[in-house]
Design a protein around this motif. Structure first.
Motif, PDB file in Angstrom:
ATOM      1  N   ALA A  46       0.822  -1.211   0.000  1.00 50.05           N
ATOM      2  CA  ALA A  46       0.000   0.000   0.000  1.00 50.05           C
ATOM      3  C   ALA A  46       0.848   1.250   0.000  1.00 50.05           C
ATOM      4  O   ALA A  46       0.425   2.291  -0.496  1.00 50.05           O
ATOM      5  CB  ALA A  46      -0.929   0.007   1.210  1.00 50.05           C
ATOM      6  N   ILE A  47       2.057   1.160   0.548  1.00 56.79           N
ATOM      7  CA  ILE A  47       2.847   2.383   0.602  1.00 56.79           C
ATOM      8  C   ILE A  47       3.976   2.418  -0.419  1.00 56.79           C
ATOM      9  O   ILE A  47       4.236   3.447  -1.023  1.00 56.79           O
ATOM     10  CB  ILE A  47       3.371   2.647   2.039  1.00 56.79           C
ATOM     11  N   LEU A  48       4.645   1.282  -0.598  1.00 58.75           N
ATOM     12  CA  LEU A  48       5.811   1.319  -1.475  1.00 58.75           C
ATOM     13  C   LEU A  48       5.700   0.417  -2.697  1.00 58.75           C
ATOM     14  O   LEU A  48       6.644   0.283  -3.453  1.00 58.75           O
ATOM     15  CB  LEU A  48       7.067   0.920  -0.686  1.00 58.75           C
ATOM     16  N   GLY A  49       4.549  -0.228  -2.828  1.00 58.12           N
ATOM     17  CA  GLY A  49       4.396  -1.098  -3.980  1.00 58.12           C
ATOM     18  C   GLY A  49       4.257  -0.271  -5.255  1.00 58.12           C
ATOM     19  O   GLY A  49       4.309   0.953  -5.224  1.00 58.12           O
ATOM     20  N   THR A  50       4.086  -0.941  -6.361  1.00 61.95           N
ATOM     21  CA  THR A  50       3.944  -0.211  -7.616  1.00 61.95           C
ATOM     22  C   THR A  50       2.727   0.703  -7.565  1.00 61.95           C
ATOM     23  O   THR A  50       2.704   1.752  -8.186  1.00 61.95           O
ATOM     24  CB  THR A  50       3.784  -1.175  -8.811  1.00 61.95           C
TER      25      THR A  50
END
Lengths: 284, 343, 272
Positions: free
Chosen positions: A119-123
């Motif tokens: 949710a924060i660093l994914g694509t």
């Protein structure tokens, strides 16, 4: 006769634990180790040697690298956190909140953790999105959740709290009189740390780091949920081979991988026990 | 209430012998102390009586009844431990009632007995407090009350005062003795502190290396020690060389005293209050320590140094540097010869 | 002193960094779960639009969620029961009567950290299949694995408190008062290890509600396993639910530990 009833009472007390551990821990472990050396064609070492070569060797190296990295970084951060919190009053809300949160976070892993980082660093992650607006493309920089350092970043989520929980009791057991004694002899704060505190805490720190190593090495769910390239790590390799359990016909390899893993982790745990003994003497 | 006997009790732990052929008889209602240094076996003896240990050999009789095979929980003895043994989750009152409730004593009796004990130990106002809210001395009082609540046959005290401050210790030991006298319960008191043992016991058993060195009243132990160990463990001593004259006559500091028949040379044990000073020339006064009612004077010659307790008024006569002679106030001190340890 | 000031400032920044690290991802989860606008379309302007909380209601009303949550709940209780049944007698006995056995017992409870879950599943399956195939097909059999897996933590918590309260002296004291061993156990021991029992229970709750490895290997649909499936059907519900579980566990833990502290107990989650 009296000794007989006493013996049977003792057996009764040990029975639940003994049966649980034998059936669900010792026997399976021994079975797997046994099967990695013995198959239908008799005693063989080639499964073990296969497990230690080629792609599998790479897997062990990768797993070890990941575990060591997260153990060291997590260890340092967790230790520093413990030091800061230890300075606070026992009744401090921050202190109790940190302890409670650490207990939760140290057990967190796998699915919820992966979700959170997606949710924060994914694509599709919001931080990724924000950074892109500022011209920073994480994928280009190789800092995705499918990369080594991405995994390290995620693993720290449970490694740091674990280290905190391990080190905190030791820190509270440090007698203030040691610090005061050092100061009265003219030691500065950094001197105190270098010459007094760290040497005393050394066994606990190494124990913590080793436990973090063990913890990371066996982690399966987190990487499984995080990325497909996680398949290179040892636990997933093992799972892939032993999955379905019959079809691949390569179970011995799977067992061998398990045996090697156990050997590595056993080494780590034995080192911890040795250190524990030294530690107990100082802080008793 | 019962008397207790240990007969030929030996206890081995592997290769170590903690108690060696230990025999002791305690009459009903008496308080007997087991006194000795750590490792002498006193705690082992107590734990054997309590039933926490089984003897390797020998028997333990209570009221003539053999309890050796009876488990600890069924022996009906009250016990007070050195490290605080109060149940942390119960109030002082509830702790006291624990044994009574186990015996299913009726509610009103429980309340009555608890009140009695709280009053006897002067802890009534603390009845609702939890152990962690009580001081060490207070905790031990409650522990004592708890042990006595069920009117046990025997009271066992395992160094109950060792963990307390000196001032509390003195007061508490008197209280223990008073309680013991009031309830009349046969009591065994283990301690390494000879002052404690001497001040509250009916009899003292001085122990060393798993055996009783001497059993006697406090006075006997103090004034008539039968061995060097007992003499040295209890009270202060002067060790003075002794020479045999003839038969049972010995010479100590040019005095004639009675001693053992055997042996030619030995050491005489004399306490500071058993010596006195007169003006003379064999010794020189080297120091004086004022102790209130008496003064301890140290004198030295070329061969010995002695401590002598004088009434503080008298000691004024002897200034430091004065030349004195030492006189003996008794003619039958303990003399330990080179070969044997007895009088 | 200047150096103290510097180290304090550093500590504050450090703390802030850590707090961001731990909580921003959770916030991101919340955003993802409750904001309909896909990330790509987000700009500074529409940041506060498209917030809907239907994802969580959908999740909670999903019958599969209830089903798997019940299973996980049951597993938690069963794991707690097995853990206590196995640990309490032996840990107490060793503390009170056989201190010499402690190193061995500790060593045994460390083994789960050495043996990978895969090995346990494979080994147990190989053993049970010929004798009692029904055992592993029952999802509740997971609780045995969970009990083993949490053994290092549960044992440490309980053994730690047993030694702290001086269980041996308490036992002897209760014996001198005429208590049987069972009496001692229920009237003296248990009331005094409440803290560690609570901690062990909480750790088990936190662990089981997130445990994936064993469940996936044994092909059981527990709540965490279902979460992954839910995420592929209805992403936002999946995230909402995962977030809810994390928050609920954290709240539960902090509530219980602060009330433990008020009772004057010591809280030591690991005490390795």
């Amino acid at each position: 006769m009296k000794t007989l009833t006493r013996l049977s009472k003792e057996a009764l007390v040990a029975l639940p634990m003994a049966s649980l551990v034998s059936v669900f821990l010792l026997w399976p472990a021994l079975t797997v180790v046994f099967k990695s050396f013995v198959s239908d064609s008799g005693f063989r070492l080639d499964s073990i040697s296969r497990a230690l070569s080629g792609t599998y060797q790479q897997s062990f190296l990768l797993s070890t690298q990941l575990s060591m990295t997260t153990a060291i970084i997590g260890g340092v951060i967790g230790f520093y956190l413990a030091v800061i919190v230890d300075r606070m009053k026992p009744s401090s809300k921050i202190r109790s909140a940190t302890q409670a949160w650490s207990a939760v976070a140290s057990q967190m892993g796998g699915v919820p953790l992966a979700f959170a980082f997606f949710a924060i660093l994914g694509t599709q992650g919001i931080a990724t999105h924000i950074l892109r607006n500022f011209g920073i493309d994480l994928t280009e920089m190789g800092l995705t959740l499918s990369s080594f350092w991405g995994w390290v970043f995620v693993y720290l989520y449970f490694q740091v709290p674990l280290m905190f929980l391990i080190v905190s009791p030791a820190l509270s057991a440090m007698k203030p009189s040691w610090k005061e004694g050092a100061h009265s002899l003219g030691a500065s704060s950094s001197n105190y740390w270098l010459r007094v505190a760290l040497p005393i805490l050394f066994p606990v720190l190494i124990t913590g780091a080793l436990l973090l190593f063990v913890n990371a090495f066996s982690a399966y769910a987190t990487v499984y949920a995080l990325s497909s390239s996680g398949g290179q790590l040892v636990p997933l390799q093992i799972r892939f081979i032993l999955q379905g359990n019959v079809i691949t016909g390569e179970e011995d390899l799977g067992y061998a991988l398990v045996t090697v893993t156990m050997g590595l982790l056993a080494l780590a745990m034995i080192s911890i026990q040795v250190l524990q003994r030294r530690f107990a003497r100082w802080l008793a | 209430m019962s008397d207790i006997s240990l007969i030929g009790v030996t206890k081995n732990f592997g290769n170590e012998t903690a108690l060696n052929d230990f025999s002791l008889s305690v009459p009903q209602g008496q308080l007997v102390s087991l006194l000795g240094p750590s490792g002498c076996g006193k705690t082992t003896a107590l734990r054997l009586i309590a039933g926490f240990l089984e003897p390797t050999k020998g028997e333990i009789l209570v009221g003539g009844f053999d309890v050796t095979q009876i488990p600890a929980a069924k022996r009906g003895f009250g016990m007070v431990f050195q490290s605080y043994s109060l149940f942390p989750h119960l109030t002082a009152e509830e702790n006291i009632q624990f044994g009574l409730k186990l015996k299913r004593v009726g509610r009103s009796s429980v309340v009555k007995r608890t009140q009695e004990l709280l009053e006897l130990t002067a802890m009534t106002e603390h009845r609702k407090k939890y152990p962690h809210q009580l001081s060490g001395g207070q905790q031990q009082r409650i522990a004592l009350a708890r042990a006595l609540a069920t009117e046990p046959k025997l009271l066992l005290l395992d160094e109950p005062l060792s963990a307390l401050d000196a001032a509390v210790r003195d007061q508490l030991r008197t209280e223990i003795r008073n309680l013991q006298k009031i309830s009349g319960v046969t009591t065994i008191f283990v301690t390494h502190d000879q002052q404690e043992a001497l001040s509250i016991s009916d009899q003292v058993a001085v122990m060393s290396n798993g055996r009783i060195e001497q059993l006697g009243t406090p006075e006997e132990i103090y004034t008539k020690p039968q061995s060097a160990f007992v003499a040295e463990f209890v009270g202060t001593n002067n060790r003075i060389s002794a020479q045999k004259k003839t038969g049972t006559l010995w010479s100590v500091l040019n005095h004639l005293v009675i001693g053992p028949k055997a042996g030619k040379t030995g050491t005489a044990y004399l306490r500071p209050e058993e010596l006195s000073l007169v003006k003379g020339d064999t010794f020189t006064v080297t120091s004086k320590t004022y102790q209130g009612s008496f003064t301890r004077v140290q004198v030295a010659s070329s061969t010995e140094t002695l401590q002598i307790d004088l009434n503080s008024n008298q000691s004024g006569k002897f200034a430091i540097g004065a030349k004195v002679d030492v006189k003996l106030n008794r003619n039958d001190p303990l003399i330990v010869t080179e070969e044997r340890n007895s009088k | 002193m200047k150096s103290k000031f510097v180290s304090n400032i550093f500590a504050i920044f450090f703390g802030a960094a850590l707090v961001s690290y731990f909580f921003l991802p959770l916030l991101a989860m919340g955003r993802f779960a409750f904001q309909v606008t896909p990330v790509i379309n987000l700009t500074w302007d529409n940041l506060f639009e498209g917030w809907k909380f239907d994802s969580i209601t959908r999740a909670l009303l999903n019958p599969k969620v209830l089903e798997t949550a019940t299973l996980t709940g049951g597993l938690t209780l069963l794991t707690i029961f097995i853990t206590l049944l196995a640990l309490l007698p032996i840990a107490t006995f060793v503390e009170v009567a056989r201190p010499g056995w402690k190193p061995w017992l500790t060593a045994v409870t460390i083994l789960p950290w050495i043996i990978p879950p895969v090995a346990l599943v494979v080994g147990v399956a190989a053993t049970f299949r010929p004798f009692a195939p029904w055992f592993l097909s029952n999802p509740l059999s997971l609780s045995f694995f969970y009990a083993i897996w949490m053994l290092p933590f549960s044992y440490r918590a309980i053994a730690g408190q047993l030694s702290m309260i001086g269980a041996k002296t308490l036992f002897e004291a209760s014996q001198s008062l005429g208590a049987s061993t069972l009496s001692f156990f229920f009237k003296v021991l248990l009331p005094n290890i409440r803290n560690s029992l609570t901690v062990a229970t909480l750790l088990i709750v936190a662990a089981v509600t997130g445990e994936f490895t064993f469940a996936a290997l044994l092909l059981k649909q527990t709540f965490p396993v279902y979460l992954i499936d839910l995420q592929s059907e209805d992403v936002r519900s999946g995230y909402a639910l995962a977030l809810l579980v994390i928050v609920a566990t954290a709240v539960l833990l902090s509530f219980v530990t602060s009330s433990l502290r008020k009772r004057g107990g010591q809280f030591n989650a690991i005490g390795v």
